[in-house]
Enzyme design. Structure first.
Site, short mmCIF file in Angstrom:
data_model
loop_
_atom_site.label_atom_id
_atom_site.label_comp_id
_atom_site.label_asym_id
_atom_site.label_seq_id
_atom_site.Cartn_x
_atom_site.Cartn_y
_atom_site.Cartn_z
CG PHE A 144 -10.73 -9.07 11.12
CD1 PHE A 144 -9.53 -9.55 11.64
CD2 PHE A 144 -10.91 -9.11 9.75
CE1 PHE A 144 -8.55 -10.08 10.81
CE2 PHE A 144 -9.93 -9.65 8.91
CZ PHE A 144 -8.75 -10.13 9.46
CD GLN A 145 -7.98 -6.91 7.45
OE1 GLN A 145 -8.82 -6.61 6.60
NE2 GLN A 145 -6.85 -7.51 7.14
CE LYS A 201 -17.69 -6.19 2.80
NZ LYS A 201 -17.03 -7.46 3.19
CD GLU A 231 -1.68 -2.39 1.73
OE1 GLU A 231 -2.54 -3.26 1.85
OE2 GLU A 231 -0.47 -2.56 2.07
CG MET A 265 23.03 11.73 3.30
SD MET A 265 24.24 12.73 2.37
CE MET A 265 23.36 12.98 0.83
#
Length: 601
Positions: A126-127, A176, A64, A497
């Site tokens: 959940f999630q 949802k 993502e 760096m």
């Protein structure tokens, strides 16, 4: 901040569609052509709707964070809003780094995040994650859609917010049940937003003050940033600079806004900017800043930043004015509109500029240009170890020789600065890099987004061997969609760096900056269905570059460079513009500039 909108009258049931269908219809009306995303349970209604239409293309990324960077690359190279689709919980939290990156660099992105059904929000389902709470400081604005009748209006508003004023990322959190349930559609509103209306037209009095100051200048400089590119104002900037005859310099994000090969361009300024750009900024008497935010990597030590100058700051974001540096003449407005106003006022202003003093200023700048601080690392003998600066120079020379339209992205580190120093850009929107956040892993997915937008162009990610591993999984995305992105790794086996700072500022104690177990990048490319190649000496370099460009597939070119090479010039942290390190054994003493010229202390 999150926001819900007043519900309109609900239309008859025959005019209703599922929330997912309404969402896609709104995206289509906003001109969306591609979405970068990764599916999950809460956004499956959207993916089902995507499956049943052909107007909008979906690109399946492998992480993502990469989806947001790809959308940034797409947006930066096209001027359009990039669109991201991720699921709830970890899908949304994985996107946060990309959102902050887009916020810092003012990139317009709309990120659609799934959410658990509204009746489960707050129950640790959940999630589930508090996406609006988590992303509030990571976005320009965010929304949680709680009512189906608000959905279309919120989508249209999100695009307006993302692209208007100072651009930035916007999140729409989509439960949802909103996606499954029926919702009405509303067209893009014709009237301006009732509360968010960024000022684009400058105050004429401030324009007059700015021009009067510039006409009286003896040592002027124009300093521009990424805001010029966001405003589509590169042409206006070029006309203004050439009209005035003033020198100009740009930030890392502004490269390409003014032709880099033009003699009035002094190069990039800041921590790894050119000698002449930094000394000119330090010694100018009038500074015009257009579309830059006085970032700390540009200003150095604030109490020593351009101490004798009248500072004019042009920015569309009022909160950027006097945020980091106190300015004398603030001009709030769109960079393109302001530059056109400055051009008109310059032509109309009765007082001539001090051409004699400006000519003397140019002579001083020519002396600084004669001190070529990049020469210490550019010379190469055939068969020698490859210097990273030379590798980028040859990449630039060969792409220019071939005449193909070329887009460059970078990861973050020494290679990023060498790319900025040695790859020159004569037009905007062809340089993609993470400036504000400095996100390792940005370059490969950003290049992917650019290649989607410009399928026939040459797209190269100039990378380091450490940064490229942050999102190396996107090589699989390149393979799936047959995207011929080229990854040009400057491989010195160090986090370069970090190693440079440890050498110069921490007594050479190289704590955890060396990578002992790097993959074989040639075989890694082949494992991802691409092409791998390697250059270990100068004699091999040009052939590898040409073969990389000629390949019709995604390529990883592993360029083995000098492990101990540092990136110079360098303004150490806490130092001023006139306190540069030019190279090993070539430190510049502190300097000040008066009407009589340069005075070394």
């Amino acid at each position: 901040m999150s926001q819900t909108l007043a519900a309109p009258a609900i239309p008859p049931a025959a005019d209703l569609q599922s929330g997912a269908e309404v969402l896609l219809r709104a995206l289509k009306d906003q001109g969306v052509e591609v979405i970068f995303g990764y599916p999950g349970g809460s956004v499956l209604p959207i993916y089902d709707a995507i499956f049943q239409q052909n107007a909008i293309r979906h690109i399946l990324v492998r992480h993502e964070q990469a989806a947001v960077h790809a959308a940034e690359g797409y947006a930066r190279s096209t001027g359009k809003v990039g669109v991201v689709l991720v699921t709830s919980g970890p899908g949304a939290t994985n996107a946060v780094t990309g959102l902050v990156d887009a916020l810092m660099d003012s990139i317009p992105v709309v990120c659609l995040t799934g959410q658990v059904p509204t009746h489960l929000i707050g129950n640790d389902a959940f999630q589930e994650a508090d996406t609006t709470g988590i992303t509030r400081p990571a976005t320009k604005h965010n929304y949680l859609v709680k009512k189906s009748e608000d959905l279309a209006r919120i989508v249209h508003e999100a695009f307006y917010v993302a692209r208007s004023g100072r651009p930035g990322p916007v999140v729409i959190d989509l439960p949802k049940d909103i996606l499954i349930g029926k919702a009405p559609y509303q067209a893009i509103p014709e009237t301006p937003h009732r509360s968010y209306r960024p000022a684009t037209d400058p105050d004429p009095a401030q324009i007059a003050r700015a021009v009067a100051a510039m006409k009286a200048a003896k040592r002027p400089i124009v300093y521009f940033g990424g805001g010029v590119i966001n405003a589509g104002a590169a042409g206006a900037l070029t006309r203004f600079v050439r009209k005035t005859g003033f020198p100009c310099t740009g930030t890392l994000m502004g490269l390409g806004a003014y032709p880099s090969n033009d003699p009035q361009f002094l190069g990039m300024l800041g921590m790894h900017g050119t000698y002449e750009a930094n000394l000119s900024m330090h010694g100018c008497d009038v500074m015009l800043n257009v579309g830059a935010r006085f970032d700390d990597r540009v200003t150095g030590r604030l109490n020593a930043f351009s101490p004798g100058s009248t500072k004019i700051h042009v920015d569309i974001d009022p909160s950027s004015i006097n945020k980091n540096v106190r300015v004398d003449i603030p001009v709030i407005g769109d960079a393109g509109v302001v530059l056109e106003a400055l051009i008109a006022a310059w032509d109309a202003h009765p007082a001539p500029s001090d051409t004699q003093s400006v000519a003397a200023w140019w002579r001083q700048i020519a002396e600084w240009r004669g001190i070529d601080c990049l020469k210490f690392t550019q010379t190469q003998g055939r068969g020698d170890t490859i210097k990273p600066q030379y590798a980028v120079q040859r990449l630039y020379d060969i792409t220019r020789e071939l005449g193909r339209e070329t887009f460059i992205s970078t990861e973050v580190g020494q290679h990023q600065m060498w790319a900025a120093q040695y790859f020159r850009f004569d037009q905007p929107n062809h340089w993609m890099t993470s400036g504000g956040l400095g996100t390792m892993g940005y370059g490969l997915p950003a290049a992917m987004g650019v290649q989607i937008a410009h399928p026939d162009a040459l797209v190269i990610d100039i990378a380091g061997e450490a940064s490229i591993l942050m999102n190396i999984q996107e090589m699989a995305t390149l393979a799936q969609y047959r995207l011929p992105v080229k990854v040009f790794i400057l491989n010195n086996q160090y986090m370069g760096m970090v190693r440079q700072w440890q050498e110069l500022l921490h007594g050479g104690r190289y704590s955890e900056s060396y990578s002992e177990a790097l993959p074989d990048f040639v075989r890694l490319a082949e494992a991802f269905h691409g092409v791998g190649m390697r250059a270990e000496s100068v004699d091999q370099l040009d052939d590898v570059i040409r073969a990389m460009i000629a390949s019709p597939k995604a390529v990883i070119a592993d360029i083995c460079v000098d492990q101990k090479e540092n990136c110079f010039p360098m303004i150490p942290s806490g130092a001023a513009h006139n306190e540069m390190i030019l190279g090993a054994g070539h430190n510049q003493r502190a300097a000040s500039i008066t009407d009589e010229g340069l005075v070394l202390v």
